[in-house]
Write an enzyme that holds these catalytic residues in place. Structure first.
Site, PDB file in Angstrom:
ATOM      1  N   GLY A 159      26.784 -24.036  36.849  1.00  0.00           N
ATOM      2  CA  GLY A 159      25.767 -25.037  37.176  1.00  0.00           C
ATOM      3  C   GLY A 159      26.327 -26.120  38.076  1.00  0.00           C
ATOM      4  N   GLY A 185      28.225 -24.902  48.362  1.00  0.00           N
ATOM      5  CA  GLY A 185      29.102 -23.729  48.217  1.00  0.00           C
ATOM      6  C   GLY A 185      28.385 -22.622  47.461  1.00  0.00           C
ATOM      7  CG  HIS A 186      27.365 -23.096  43.349  1.00  0.00           C
ATOM      8  ND1 HIS A 186      27.559 -24.440  43.078  1.00  0.00           N
ATOM      9  CD2 HIS A 186      28.237 -22.420  42.561  1.00  0.00           C
ATOM     10  CE1 HIS A 186      28.505 -24.557  42.153  1.00  0.00           C
ATOM     11  NE2 HIS A 186      28.936 -23.355  41.824  1.00  0.00           N
ATOM     12  CD  GLN A 234      35.600 -21.138  33.049  1.00  0.00           C
ATOM     13  OE1 GLN A 234      34.904 -20.147  32.872  1.00  0.00           O
ATOM     14  NE2 GLN A 234      35.817 -21.620  34.270  1.00  0.00           N
ATOM     15  CG  LEU A 258      23.672 -24.392  40.882  1.00  0.00           C
ATOM     16  CD1 LEU A 258      22.408 -23.552  41.013  1.00  0.00           C
ATOM     17  CD2 LEU A 258      24.900 -23.491  40.737  1.00  0.00           C
ATOM     18  CG  HIS A 259      28.520 -27.422  45.123  1.00  0.00           C
ATOM     19  ND1 HIS A 259      29.059 -26.443  45.929  1.00  0.00           N
ATOM     20  CD2 HIS A 259      29.291 -27.444  44.010  1.00  0.00           C
ATOM     21  CE1 HIS A 259      30.110 -25.908  45.355  1.00  0.00           C
ATOM     22  NE2 HIS A 259      30.271 -26.492  44.173  1.00  0.00           N
ATOM     23  CG  ASP A 261      39.574 -21.091  41.866  1.00  0.00           C
ATOM     24  OD1 ASP A 261      40.773 -20.788  42.069  1.00  0.00           O
ATOM     25  OD2 ASP A 261      39.128 -21.398  40.766  1.00  0.00           O
ATOM     26  N   GLY A 286      33.322 -17.498  45.398  1.00  0.00           N
ATOM     27  CA  GLY A 286      33.896 -18.318  46.462  1.00  0.00           C
ATOM     28  C   GLY A 286      35.386 -18.049  46.580  1.00  0.00           C
ATOM     29  CD  GLN A 287      37.722 -14.759  49.763  1.00  0.00           C
ATOM     30  OE1 GLN A 287      38.638 -14.994  50.528  1.00  0.00           O
ATOM     31  NE2 GLN A 287      37.327 -13.535  49.503  1.00  0.00           N
TER      32      GLN A 287
HETATM   33  O1  PAF Z   1      34.084 -20.542  39.232  1.00  0.00           O
HETATM   34  C1  PAF Z   1      33.344 -20.830  38.267  1.00  0.00           C
HETATM   35  O2  PAF Z   1      32.379 -21.586  38.394  1.00  0.00           O
HETATM   36  C2  PAF Z   1      33.666 -20.235  36.904  1.00  0.00           C
HETATM   37  O3  PAF Z   1      35.032 -20.102  36.695  1.00  0.00           O
HETATM   38  C3  PAF Z   1      32.932 -18.912  36.641  1.00  0.00           C
HETATM   39  C4  PAF Z   1      33.394 -17.823  37.598  1.00  0.00           C
HETATM   40  C5  PAF Z   1      31.447 -19.103  36.780  1.00  0.00           C
HETATM   41  C6  PAF Z   1      33.225 -18.422  35.221  1.00  0.00           C
HETATM   42  O4  PAF Z   1      32.796 -19.323  34.255  1.00  0.00           O
END
Ligand code: PAF
Length: 168
Positions: free
Chosen positions: A34, A39-40, A64, A36-37, A153, A150-151
């Protein structure tokens, strides 16, 4: 603009996607947490190039986040996120609760042997184990034809690429 379906359970999503697949539709998937920006949005646009229907997951994944990290304060902008998804012609948003995704106690755990102990992973113990766990689960539920990451990360991208290789 397409109608956007917002589904909360695995069962509903699987049922919906089974129907779309039955119509011969290719499913593109963009997993997100979520907030969202741009990049998304670019990932959603890329997914449209390879798929007939684009699915976005919005799930702030607790596994995570480390004990001193920002799970509780991670930005949650759900209604705005839905508006963005509508604008990007997303067909379905999967937005489960934590209890829908995880059993109370896990007996089985993902553990990265390599790739996760440097860069961002060096200071975030277990972070990528949690990423693999959730993306694996999301792939099992959604079974996308194509998924877009995305790359920016790049470490996450490499690890997930390896996960797909090792877990088919
Ligand atoms: O990159 C992210 O936003 C998160 O690590 C992902 C891939 C949605 C997993 O929770």
């Amino acid at each position: 603009m397409r109608d956007l379906k917002v589904l909360r359970t695995k069962h509903e999503v699987q049922k919906e996607l089974l129907a779309l697949r039955g119509e011969g539709k290719r499913i593109g998937f963009v997993p997100t947490m979520g907030a969202l920006h741009q990049g998304h949005f670019a990932l959603m646009q890329k997914a449209h190039e390879f798929a007939d229907e684009v699915v976005v997951s919005i799930f702030v994944n607790p596994t995570q986040f480390g004990p001193n990290e920002d799970f509780d304060t991670y930005p949650r902008t759900f209604e705005d996120d839905l508006d963005h998804c509508r604008r990007e012609n997303v067909s379905l948003v999967f937005a489960p609760e934590v209890s829908e995704m995880y059993v109370k106690e896990n007996y089985i755990k993902f553990s990265l042997r390599s790739l996760g102990d440097h860069l961002c992973g060096a200071s975030r113990q277990g972070h990528f184990d949690g990423v693999i766990q959730i993306v694996n689960k999301l792939f099992n539920i959604i079974r996308p034809d194509v998924a877009v990451f995305g790359q920016k990360d790049i470490q996450q991208f490499r690890i997930l690429d390896r996960m797909v290789t090792e877990f088919d």
